[in-house]
Design a protein around this motif. Structure first.
Motif, PDB file in Angstrom:
ATOM      1  N   ASP A 189       1.132  -1.197  -0.049  1.00 22.32           N
ATOM      2  CA  ASP A 189      -0.027  -0.102  -0.122  1.00 22.32           C
ATOM      3  C   ASP A 189       0.766   1.259   0.006  1.00 22.32           C
ATOM      4  OD1 ASP A 189      -2.393  -1.385  -0.089  1.00 22.32           O
ATOM      5  OD2 ASP A 189      -2.797  -1.088   2.086  1.00 22.32           O
ATOM      6  N   ALA A 190       1.800   1.438   0.963  1.00 23.39           N
ATOM      7  CA  ALA A 190       2.810   2.637   0.918  1.00 23.39           C
ATOM      8  C   ALA A 190       3.461   2.719  -0.383  1.00 23.39           C
ATOM      9  CB  ALA A 190       3.910   2.248   1.962  1.00 23.39           C
ATOM     10  N   TYR A 226       5.631   4.336   5.329  1.00 28.83           N
ATOM     11  CA  TYR A 226       5.737   5.574   4.278  1.00 28.83           C
ATOM     12  C   TYR A 226       7.030   6.143   4.759  1.00 28.83           C
ATOM     13  CZ  TYR A 226       4.932   8.881   0.542  1.00 28.83           C
ATOM     14  OH  TYR A 226       4.911   9.518  -0.372  1.00 28.83           O
ATOM     15  N   LYS A 227       7.017   6.638   6.256  1.00 29.24           N
ATOM     16  CA  LYS A 227       7.909   7.468   6.434  1.00 29.24           C
ATOM     17  C   LYS A 227       9.435   6.793   6.766  1.00 29.24           C
ATOM     18  CE  LYS A 227       9.550  11.145   8.869  1.00 29.24           C
ATOM     19  NZ  LYS A 227       9.072  11.228  10.358  1.00 29.24           N
ATOM     20  N   ALA A 228       9.296   5.671   7.029  1.00 30.99           N
ATOM     21  CA  ALA A 228      10.389   4.866   7.046  1.00 30.99           C
ATOM     22  C   ALA A 228      11.238   4.556   5.711  1.00 30.99           C
ATOM     23  CB  ALA A 228      10.173   3.383   7.840  1.00 30.99           C
ATOM     24  N   GLU A 229      10.356   4.354   4.981  1.00 32.81           N
ATOM     25  CA  GLU A 229      10.715   3.879   3.498  1.00 32.81           C
ATOM     26  C   GLU A 229      11.167   5.074   2.541  1.00 32.81           C
ATOM     27  OE1 GLU A 229      11.265   1.085   1.658  1.00 32.81           O
ATOM     28  OE2 GLU A 229      11.097  -0.246   3.464  1.00 32.81           O
ATOM     29  N   TYR A 230      10.525   6.070   2.447  1.00 34.85           N
ATOM     30  CA  TYR A 230      10.554   7.500   1.662  1.00 34.85           C
ATOM     31  C   TYR A 230      10.789   8.681   2.423  1.00 34.85           C
ATOM     32  CZ  TYR A 230       7.863   3.978  -0.783  1.00 34.85           C
ATOM     33  OH  TYR A 230       7.467   2.701  -1.371  1.00 34.85           O
ATOM     34  N   LYS A 231      11.287   8.528   3.882  1.00 36.85           N
ATOM     35  CA  LYS A 231      11.530   9.617   4.387  1.00 36.85           C
ATOM     36  C   LYS A 231      10.905  10.951   4.553  1.00 36.85           C
ATOM     37  CE  LYS A 231      15.139   6.665   4.912  1.00 36.85           C
ATOM     38  NZ  LYS A 231      15.028   5.785   6.007  1.00 36.85           N
ATOM     39  N   LYS A 233       6.845  12.394   5.629  1.00 39.97           N
ATOM     40  CA  LYS A 233       5.360  11.959   6.121  1.00 39.97           C
ATOM     41  C   LYS A 233       4.195  11.792   5.023  1.00 39.97           C
ATOM     42  CE  LYS A 233       3.875  14.011   9.838  1.00 39.97           C
ATOM     43  NZ  LYS A 233       3.263  15.097  10.821  1.00 39.97           N
ATOM     44  N   LEU A 234       3.506  10.679   5.418  1.00 37.01           N
ATOM     45  CA  LEU A 234       2.486  10.650   4.209  1.00 37.01           C
ATOM     46  C   LEU A 234       1.646  11.928   4.068  1.00 37.01           C
ATOM     47  CD1 LEU A 234       0.642   9.071   2.315  1.00 37.01           C
ATOM     48  CD2 LEU A 234      -0.181   8.120   4.348  1.00 37.01           C
ATOM     49  N   GLU A 235       1.405  12.478   5.385  1.00 37.55           N
ATOM     50  CA  GLU A 235       0.470  13.638   5.121  1.00 37.55           C
ATOM     51  C   GLU A 235       1.168  14.879   4.355  1.00 37.55           C
ATOM     52  OE1 GLU A 235      -1.223  17.092   8.258  1.00 37.55           O
ATOM     53  OE2 GLU A 235      -1.307  14.973   8.949  1.00 37.55           O
ATOM     54  N   ASP A 236       2.324  15.021   4.481  1.00 31.00           N
ATOM     55  CA  ASP A 236       2.982  15.934   3.946  1.00 31.00           C
ATOM     56  C   ASP A 236       3.251  15.674   2.061  1.00 31.00           C
ATOM     57  OD1 ASP A 236       3.812  17.062   5.939  1.00 31.00           O
ATOM     58  OD2 ASP A 236       5.656  16.530   6.484  1.00 31.00           O
ATOM     59  N   SER A 237       3.194  14.151   1.899  1.00 28.37           N
ATOM     60  CA  SER A 237       3.296  14.140   0.430  1.00 28.37           C
ATOM     61  C   SER A 237       2.012  14.376   0.024  1.00 28.37           C
ATOM     62  CB  SER A 237       3.538  12.427   0.306  1.00 28.37           C
ATOM     63  OG  SER A 237       4.976  12.311   0.617  1.00 28.37           O
ATOM     64  N   ILE A 238       0.971  14.119   0.812  1.00 27.33           N
ATOM     65  CA  ILE A 238      -0.415  14.467   0.143  1.00 27.33           C
ATOM     66  C   ILE A 238      -0.663  15.770  -0.191  1.00 27.33           C
ATOM     67  CG2 ILE A 238      -3.032  14.416   0.846  1.00 27.33           C
ATOM     68  CD1 ILE A 238      -2.395  11.643   2.331  1.00 27.33           C
ATOM     69  N   THR A 239      -0.187  16.618   0.926  1.00 26.64           N
ATOM     70  CA  THR A 239      -0.714  18.171   1.027  1.00 26.64           C
ATOM     71  C   THR A 239       0.037  18.691  -0.300  1.00 26.64           C
ATOM     72  OG1 THR A 239       0.940  18.458   2.785  1.00 26.64           O
ATOM     73  CG2 THR A 239      -1.352  18.204   3.218  1.00 26.64           C
ATOM     74  N   LEU A 253      -8.693  11.207   5.921  1.00 25.03           N
ATOM     75  CA  LEU A 253      -8.614   9.783   5.816  1.00 25.03           C
ATOM     76  C   LEU A 253      -7.269   9.198   6.187  1.00 25.03           C
ATOM     77  CD1 LEU A 253     -10.319   9.362   2.402  1.00 25.03           C
ATOM     78  CD2 LEU A 253     -11.453   8.863   4.676  1.00 25.03           C
ATOM     79  N   ALA A 254      -6.088   9.954   5.919  1.00 26.49           N
ATOM     80  CA  ALA A 254      -4.712   9.422   6.420  1.00 26.49           C
ATOM     81  C   ALA A 254      -4.605   9.610   7.880  1.00 26.49           C
ATOM     82  CB  ALA A 254      -3.650  10.409   5.596  1.00 26.49           C
ATOM     83  N   GLN A 255      -5.523  10.009   8.508  1.00 24.31           N
ATOM     84  CA  GLN A 255      -4.949   9.989   9.884  1.00 24.31           C
ATOM     85  C   GLN A 255      -5.477   8.734  10.730  1.00 24.31           C
ATOM     86  OE1 GLN A 255      -3.648  12.901  11.215  1.00 24.31           O
ATOM     87  NE2 GLN A 255      -4.011  13.353   8.974  1.00 24.31           N
TER      88      GLN A 255
END
Length: 417
Positions: A189-190, A226-231, A233-239, A253-255
């Motif tokens: 998923d990540a 996601y944070k571990a693999e791509y350094k 935060k998922l939320e930052d990537s989305i925003t 939803l990401a919360q």
């Protein structure tokens, strides 16, 4: 749904028509002996106790006959599937014989040995040419938790990277399916979210699909991986890759913080239905924030009650209202949330149908759903597909794909109808 693969149901416990529970002799279902009578083919249970009413009396435990674990009595606190039957596995000496209802097409392979399995994979890739069928047969008959350890077992046995070897031997969509099957569900998923966001353009439909359909726990784990693999935060990537009310929906939803209580307060459901009505159909313009707050925070049982109250209140299905009030990615996102809450298998059946409909195939969508749902609810998805489109998923995959790619997808699909 006809033509179920008997290998998926070693005890002969098939899902019943309409999604009901299978009939199990001696468990209070039709066709079994009366309560208190022996169950043919099963060892006698120990002496009855308050948590095991209706079982015949058996001998006391001895060193040669270990005590059997208690089977819990059905009660209202136990999770249930359609038909109201409790999910009670039959355990003998702590060994699971057979679950009462199997919803996935891929199950654990009895006695699977990672070191022997990697021998098969190594042999399939060694020398001139590749034995793709051997790879399909092995990976298509192992559960995810049996496939993922093969990466380490391969390196332990041969000092080589299984993923790199597979990449050098395979290609195209077949390669994509095989590599996806060797990731954990959360890793997959990540990685799919990362692919949807990176580079030019965004695959908004992928983001919606994953974030709208996963549980709180799954989404929280996706955030960690996601944070571990791509350094990042998922939320930052989305925003950074979306905007407006659609971005707010995805961030919510990401919360992974939806209410998970099973109880429903009808008065609160009516109140929420009224809020949605006032924010949309009964207002000039739309207050999207009200829809976002209710659809992303309320529990699924509560929202199902809200949708019913909404229908009674304004005479229109909530989906029709969303289509009238919203547009673009926000409309798609809100509709996905509603559809997942109403009927998750039907949501995925629709996604699969649209992935194969018309010219060309949306292979990334087809692969992602077939891999990610094969151990979750693929049988329900197949049933929903037939119900909605009057044709089988197996047949459509067969007609829309080819070669080894088709073969491994059909393995995940679970056999012909």
């Amino acid at each position: 749904m006809g033509g179920l693969n008997p290998n998926l149901y070693p005890c002969g416990l098939y899902p019943q028509p309409g999604g009901g529970m299978p009939q199990v002799p001696g468990m209070g279902y039709p066709g079994g002996p009366a309560p208190g009578q022996p169950m043919p083919g099963y060892p006698q249970a120990p002496s009855p106790n308050p948590s095991m009413p209706g079982f015949p009396q058996g001998p006391s435990p001895t060193p040669s006959m270990p005590a059997y674990p208690n089977v819990p009595s059905p009660n209202l606190s136990m999770p249930t599937y359609r038909g109201g039957a409790p999910v009670v596995p039959i355990n003998v000496s702590d060994t699971l014989l057979c679950p009462l209802y199997v919803k996935g097409t891929i199950q654990d392979f009895p006695g699977a040995d990672p070191l022997k399995d990697v021998e098969v994979l190594r042999k399939a890739m060694k020398g001139f040419g590749t034995d793709e069928q051997a790879i399909i047969n092995l990976l298509g008959s192992r559960s995810n938790k049996q496939r993922v350890p093969l990466v380490i077992a391969y390196k332990t046995s041969y000092g080589k990277d299984l993923i790199k070897d597979l990449k050098s031997e395979l290609s195209g969509n077949f390669e994509k399916v095989v590599l996806a099957m060797l990731k954990t569900p959360v890793q997959y998923d990540a990685s799919e979210i990362r692919e949807a966001i990176k580079g030019a353009g965004t695959d908004e439909a992928c983001l919606i699909e994953i974030l709208a359909s996963r549980s709180n726990e799954e989404i929280r784990e996706i955030n960690k991986v996601y944070k571990a693999e791509y350094k990042k935060k998922l939320e930052d990537s989305i925003t950074g890759d979306t905007s407006g009310h659609f971005r707010r929906l995805l961030v919510s939803l990401a919360q992974g913080n939806r209410d998970e209580r099973e109880t429903v307060d009808i008065s609160l459901a009516k109140q929420d239905a009224q809020i949605l009505y006032q924010a949309g159909e009964n207002k000039l313009g739309t207050d999207e924030s009200k829809f976002n707050a209710i659809l992303c925070s309320r529990s699924k049982p509560h929202l199902r009650a809200v949708f019913q109250e909404y229908q009674h209140m304004c005479g229109r299905d909530i989906e029709k209202s969303l289509e009238r009030e919203m547009s673009g990615n926000l409309e798609s996102g809100m509709l996905a949330v509603v559809k997942c809450i109403k009927d998750m298998p039907a949501f995925f059946a629709e996604r699969l149908y649209k992935a194969m409909k018309g010219l060309g195939t949306k292979d990334c969508t087809l692969i992602r759903i077939m891999v990610s749902r094969s151990e979750v609810d693929m049988l329900d998805i197949r049933q929903a597909y037939v119900k909605k489109y009057g044709r089988s998923l197996y047949t459509d995959i067969s007609g829309d794909t080819s070669g080894d790619y088709k073969k491994i997808l059909l393995k995940l699909c679970g056999g012909s109808d």
